[in-house]
Design an enzyme around this catalytic site. Sequence first.
Site, PDB file in Angstrom:
ATOM      1  N   HIS A 133      39.937  50.246  44.257  1.00 12.53           N
ATOM      2  CA  HIS A 133      39.827  48.805  43.946  1.00 12.53           C
ATOM      3  C   HIS A 133      39.163  47.691  45.124  1.00 12.53           C
ATOM      4  CE1 HIS A 133      41.282  44.566  43.279  1.00 12.53           C
ATOM      5  NE2 HIS A 133      40.607  44.631  42.124  1.00 12.53           N
ATOM      6  N   HIS A 176      42.564  49.403  32.673  1.00 12.64           N
ATOM      7  CA  HIS A 176      42.408  48.824  33.990  1.00 12.64           C
ATOM      8  C   HIS A 176      42.984  49.724  34.932  1.00 12.64           C
ATOM      9  CE1 HIS A 176      43.585  45.699  36.957  1.00 12.64           C
ATOM     10  NE2 HIS A 176      42.581  45.458  36.846  1.00 12.64           N
TER      11      HIS A 176
HETATM   12 CA    CA Z   1      37.769  46.042  38.394  1.00 15.29          CA
END
Ligand code: CA
Length: 314
Positions: A49, A7
């Site tokens: 992000h 992630h």
């Molecule tokens: Ca993402």
Amino acid sequence: MAVIIAHRGASGYLPEHTLAAKAMAYAMNADFLEQDVVATRDDQLVVLHDIFLDRVTDVAERFPRRARTDGRYYVRDFDLDEIRRLTVSERVTETGLPVYPGRFPPRGGHFRVHTFADELQLVSGLNQATGKQTGVYPEIKRPAWHRREGFDLTSAFLQELSTHGYQTREDPIFVQCFDAAEVRRVRHELACGLRLVQLIGENDWQEADTDYKYLRSDRGLTELADTVDAVGPWLNQLYAVEPRSGAPVSTGLAERAHDAGLLVHPYTFRADDLPAGFRRFEDLVRFFAFDIGVDGMFTDFPDLVSRLLAEPRG
Ligand code: CA
């Protein structure tokens, strides 16, 4: 066995979405490296992000006059040349405090924003050098917002993937997005053959165009399976804490998704931010991997998840 999706890279150890965090995740044998993709003013795709720069870079010091009236610094208001000059650091809150205080210090290191192409080249180069077939797991960020800004992010994103050899469902890639209408466009209008993931927002803080009807009925899930290969729910949507025993139990959503033919890849498994009902990271990972039986896990700690999945159940 559940696949491990790094992630934002090995973001438990290095600032999210830096090439260093990606190289570390690669070396930790993640199955997929995640990219979040947004567009610059000159229509270049970068890996960040947010559509904002201010929580992970020094943009406010370098370009103090370039915030919008809401006080935020938007990626879309800067050319790639300018963005490349920024220093990336560990994510901070609105008041400048580290979001995860135990992680990499908020000041320090020499990290930069890179393009989507830079990262795809990193992965293909590492795959050539190691003989591994590590995949990518890119997300189309805020496509409706980008369209309002005058840019079709999705088309540029798919073109970049095609240029780098990602063209069929056999390729080591999942494409993810929260925006259900855009996911349908990617599959049915743009005829994308790659494996697709419908992300499901945590609650209503996500984009308004997230489509929750899919979760409520089995017919919704079956319909969804006409478009995507997998769902990416918030992990809290898959379990509840049993009030009397305090034990986690499945909500049944993962089982219903499986029955509809969908893979289930929940987010986000963090050793330093455990959800309710779990006192140890290993309990969390084992419950999801073996009791619920998810097919993939987004994690900031790919090394820990990898080790836990390899251990026999104890
Ligand atoms: Ca993402």
